[in-house]
Design an enzyme around this catalytic site. Structure first.
Site, short mmCIF file in Angstrom:
data_model
loop_
_atom_site.label_atom_id
_atom_site.label_comp_id
_atom_site.label_asym_id
_atom_site.label_seq_id
_atom_site.Cartn_x
_atom_site.Cartn_y
_atom_site.Cartn_z
N ARG A 70 -8.36 1.95 0.17
CA ARG A 70 -9.14 2.53 -0.93
C ARG A 70 -9.35 1.45 -2.00
O ARG A 70 -8.53 0.57 -2.17
CB ARG A 70 -8.39 3.71 -1.54
CG ARG A 70 -8.41 4.96 -0.66
CD ARG A 70 -7.80 6.15 -1.37
NE ARG A 70 -6.36 6.03 -1.51
CZ ARG A 70 -5.73 5.70 -2.63
NH1 ARG A 70 -6.40 5.47 -3.74
NH2 ARG A 70 -4.42 5.62 -2.66
N TYR A 198 -13.83 2.51 5.31
CA TYR A 198 -12.41 2.89 5.31
C TYR A 198 -12.24 4.38 4.94
O TYR A 198 -12.92 4.88 4.04
CB TYR A 198 -11.61 2.02 4.32
CG TYR A 198 -10.21 2.54 4.18
CD1 TYR A 198 -9.27 2.33 5.19
CD2 TYR A 198 -9.85 3.33 3.10
CE1 TYR A 198 -8.02 2.88 5.11
CE2 TYR A 198 -8.59 3.87 3.00
CZ TYR A 198 -7.66 3.65 4.01
OH TYR A 198 -6.42 4.21 3.92
N LYS A 207 -10.27 12.42 0.00
CA LYS A 207 -9.92 12.15 -1.41
C LYS A 207 -11.07 12.52 -2.35
O LYS A 207 -10.84 13.00 -3.45
CB LYS A 207 -9.53 10.69 -1.58
CG LYS A 207 -8.39 10.22 -0.68
CD LYS A 207 -7.12 10.98 -0.94
CE LYS A 207 -5.96 10.36 -0.16
NZ LYS A 207 -4.72 11.14 -0.34
N HIS A 227 -2.44 16.67 -4.57
CA HIS A 227 -2.08 15.65 -3.58
C HIS A 227 -0.68 15.98 -3.06
O HIS A 227 0.29 15.30 -3.39
CB HIS A 227 -2.11 14.28 -4.28
CG HIS A 227 -2.02 13.11 -3.37
ND1 HIS A 227 -1.50 11.90 -3.75
CD2 HIS A 227 -2.37 12.95 -2.06
CE1 HIS A 227 -1.55 11.05 -2.75
NE2 HIS A 227 -2.07 11.65 -1.71
N SER A 249 1.91 7.22 -2.80
CA SER A 249 1.90 6.63 -1.46
C SER A 249 3.12 5.74 -1.24
O SER A 249 3.74 5.27 -2.19
CB SER A 249 0.60 5.87 -1.21
OG SER A 249 0.41 4.92 -2.23
N CYS A 251 6.01 6.71 -0.01
CA CYS A 251 7.27 7.41 -0.28
C CYS A 251 7.65 8.34 0.86
O CYS A 251 8.56 9.16 0.72
CB CYS A 251 7.18 8.19 -1.58
SG CYS A 251 7.09 7.16 -3.05
N ASP A 276 -0.93 16.06 3.21
CA ASP A 276 -1.52 15.24 2.14
C ASP A 276 -2.13 16.04 0.99
O ASP A 276 -2.01 15.62 -0.15
CB ASP A 276 -2.59 14.32 2.75
CG ASP A 276 -3.00 13.18 1.83
OD1 ASP A 276 -2.10 12.61 1.17
OD2 ASP A 276 -4.20 12.86 1.74
N ARG A 372 -3.86 2.96 10.38
CA ARG A 372 -3.87 4.42 10.31
C ARG A 372 -4.02 5.07 11.68
O ARG A 372 -4.50 4.46 12.62
CB ARG A 372 -5.05 4.87 9.45
CG ARG A 372 -4.97 4.42 7.99
CD ARG A 372 -4.10 5.34 7.20
NE ARG A 372 -3.90 4.90 5.83
CZ ARG A 372 -3.60 5.73 4.84
NH1 ARG A 372 -3.50 7.03 5.06
NH2 ARG A 372 -3.37 5.28 3.62
C1 OXD Z 1 -3.43 8.01 0.24
C2 OXD Z 1 -3.75 8.55 1.56
O1 OXD Z 1 -3.79 6.86 -0.06
O2 OXD Z 1 -3.35 9.68 1.84
O3 OXD Z 1 -2.78 8.72 -0.55
O4 OXD Z 1 -4.44 7.88 2.34
MN MN Z 2 -2.63 10.74 0.17
#
Ligand code: OXD
Ligand code: MN
Length: 592
Positions: A70, A198, A207, A227, A249, A251, A276, A372
């Site tokens: 991102r 991406y 998102k 989130h 992220s 964690c 998520d 990913r």
């Molecule tokens: C993030 C994702 O960046 O879920 O939080 O990809």
């Molecule tokens: Mn996320």
């Protein structure tokens, strides 16, 4: 295929006039459509077929090396009033933003197919769900949207019935980072994203819609777009509670969502609703109910293993699109952390030869750290029976966690809702090697929403306080920290499956069946309140994990004041008063 919805028809025509594709394809979500897209990408060298015996229907895609994450600095929220976007978002005036981004869309689909992708975030029949349409020139995006959302004919039918949808115009453009922009227009429910393929920038349902746009819808309509993962905890008697949890992220959110209890927790089950995003609304009885708006997992591969997340590993057996992982000589996938020893030879995420020796010499990883997987949620062995329930699942607790080597206890329960909102508003996490910049610096990430809240953070805190006043059956609010280290820098808490021990205490608290000790920060478990069977955490280690050092907290609270200052005048006075209260309580507390 086309549509009876005139607004949709006109918008597609306008987008075609601007981007000038060779042809337009309306996506129906069918298997044959998917197969044709895969064939097309294979022919163009944009997908690699993996070993179909070990990984049926699985493919590998490699991104442009400049397009692997991102891009927060190129992500904008374009509201008429600058203040409404808040200091937490980049802002541009909507008219200027359209002009700027349209210049990049001008003629960008020449020689390409324009795909029109109707999709639904949330179960098609759920009143909680919302629809969008993504126009894109990327078959990779179409294939991923087919996994991550309910895409195709049923979504279009719902759009035609409801008459509303979020517009998302996307093009990979020329992938030049200088010509990349992710623009949100919450006031007219639209998104324009150009220059990136991406996931977080290009799969506009995730998102962009489900968090940035949905958070503003939620503010206006009185619900929450968060989130958060959602999981169910079932005890041996079959009594079940659901919790929603927010972590920044890196964690271990996906790991926590798919947790397998340790063997001593015989008869306990943890089930996954989402990993998520959670959309949370008031139910008919004054409770909060949540749906997972997504249909798949777009998870980080590195670090995922049989040890850290066996459920994810089982999920990844079939129907997966892997992005930027390494390829083994027998057509399988590999990433750092999957096994303790890497294979002797790999093709790395850039397509180059890789051996452990090359890795040692160059420091190059075989898989990109943000590699990913995209996989249907239904494939997950721990998927919850109610995960597609149109009415959502009732939420009994919110959990907020960050990565903190010191200061923040293993677990504590907020005294009440507004206190919990304070704790979430000041949530911090230490930066890791996965992010740019210095490591080990605490970055505030309120509610783990800093990059995803589509409006002013101060207004968002206020919205949470308002929701608390509106519901009769309030979930309890907890904070956790799995990442405390000892004097030698080693993690004190074993984490992973052992997080179940903390989860059990949380669920017992919610059910009014667990004791605890009151501290200045909230309620914490005593050693005897946690089931330690089969775990070697000693009483001393536990006391270290649960301790809140007065001096460290005075510093922490001073940082909270700076943080509120940074966010400006819209931070609710109630939260500032809460801070003063904790400061006062600490000044009377005996030294730790
Ligand atoms: C993030 C994702 O960046 O879920 O939080 O990809
Ligand atoms: Mn996320």
């Amino acid at each position: 295929m086309t549509t009876t919805n005139a607004a949709l028809r006109d918008w597609v025509a306008d987008a075609a006039k601007l981007t000038r594709p060779d042809r337009i394809q309306w996506c129906d979500g069918s298997q044959s459509e998917r197969d044709a897209l895969i064939e097309l990408m294979l022919a163009r060298g944009e997908l690699i077929t993996l070993n179909q015996e070990t990984h049926p229907h699985c493919y590998l895609h490699r991104s442009d090396p400049s397009d692997v994450a991102r891009v927060e600095h190129l992500t904008y929220v374009c509201t008429r009033n600058r203040e409404d976007a808040g200091p937490n978002n980049n802002w541009m005036d909507p008219a200027e933003a359209h002009r700027t981004v349209d210049a990049l869309f001008d003629g960008c689909m020449h020689g390409r197919t324009m795909y029109v992708v109707p999709y639904c975030m949330g179960p098609i029949g759920s009143p909680y769900a919302r629809c969008g349409v993504e126009i894109t020139d990327s078959p990779y995006v179409v294939l991923n949207m087919r996994i991550m959302t309910r895409m195709g004919v049923p979504a279009l039918q719902r759009i035609e019935r409801d008459g509303t949808f979020v517009r998302g115009l996307h093009s990979i453009g020329d992938l030049d980072p200088e010509r990349r922009l992710i623009m949100h227009f919450p006031e007219d429910l639209s998104i324009k994203s150009v220059g990136s393929g991406y996931g977080g920038n290009a799969l506009l349902g995730k998102k962009c819609l489900a968090l940035r746009i949905a958070s503003t819808m939620a503010r206006d309509e009185g619900w929450l777009a968060e989130h958060m993962l959602i999981l169910g905890v079932e005890d041996p008697k079959g009594e079940k509670s659901y919790v929603a949890a927010a972590f920044p992220s890196a964690c271990g959110k996906t790991n926590f969502a798919m947790l397998i209890p340790p063997p001593s927790f015989d008869g306990w089950k943890v089930t996954t609703v989402g990993d998520d995003i959670a959309w949370i609304k008031r139910g008919p009885n004054g409770e909060l109910r949540a749906i997972n708006p997504e249909a798949g997992f777009f998870g980080v591969a590195p670090g995922t293993s049989e040890k850290t997340n066996p459920n994810a590993m089982a999920t990844l057996y079939a129907n997966v699109i892997f992005t930027n992982v390494a390829l083994t000589d027998d057509g399988d996938v590999w990433w750092e952390g999957m096994t303790s020893e890497p294979p002797a030879h790999l093709i790395d995420w850039t397509g180059a030869d890789w051996t452990p020796e090359i890795g040692r010499q160059t420091g190059r990883k075989a898989a990109h750290p943000n590699a990913r997987f995209t996989v249907p949620a239904a494939r997950c062995p721990s998927i919850d029976a109610e995960w597609e329930s149109p009415a959502g699942v009732p939420i009994s607790a919110f959990i907020f966690g960050g990565r903190r080597a010191t200061t923040v206890p293993l677990v504590y329960e907020a005294f009440n809702w507004s206190f919990g909102v304070y704790l979430a508003a000041t949530l911090g996490s230490e930066t890791t090697a996965a992010a740019e910049g210095k490591q080990g610096v605490v970055r505030r990430d309120p509610f783990a929403m800093l990059p995803f809240c589509g409006y002013h953070m101060g207004d968002y805190f206020n919205h949470w306080l308002r929701i608390g006043r509106a519901i009769t059956d309030k979930p309890r609010i907890f904070c956790v920290n799995w990442f405390r280290v000892d004097a030698k820098g080693r993690f004190v808490w074993p984490g992973f499956g052992d997080n179940m021990r903390v989860l059990e205490w949380i669920v017992a608290r919610v059910r009014g069946r667990a004791a605890g000790r009151e501290t200045e920060l909230g309620w914490v478990p005593r050693f005897e309140d946690i089931d330690w069977t089969g775990c070697n955490v000693t009483r001393e280690a536990f006391e270290e994990l649960i301790a809140a050092d007065n001096e460290a907290w005075r510093r922490e609270l001073a940082e909270h004041a700076e943080w509120f200052e940074k966010l400006g005048a819209r931070v609710p006075q109630q939260l500032k008063i809460k801070r003063d209260l904790i400061v006062a309580r600490l000044s009377h507390a005996p030294a730790a």
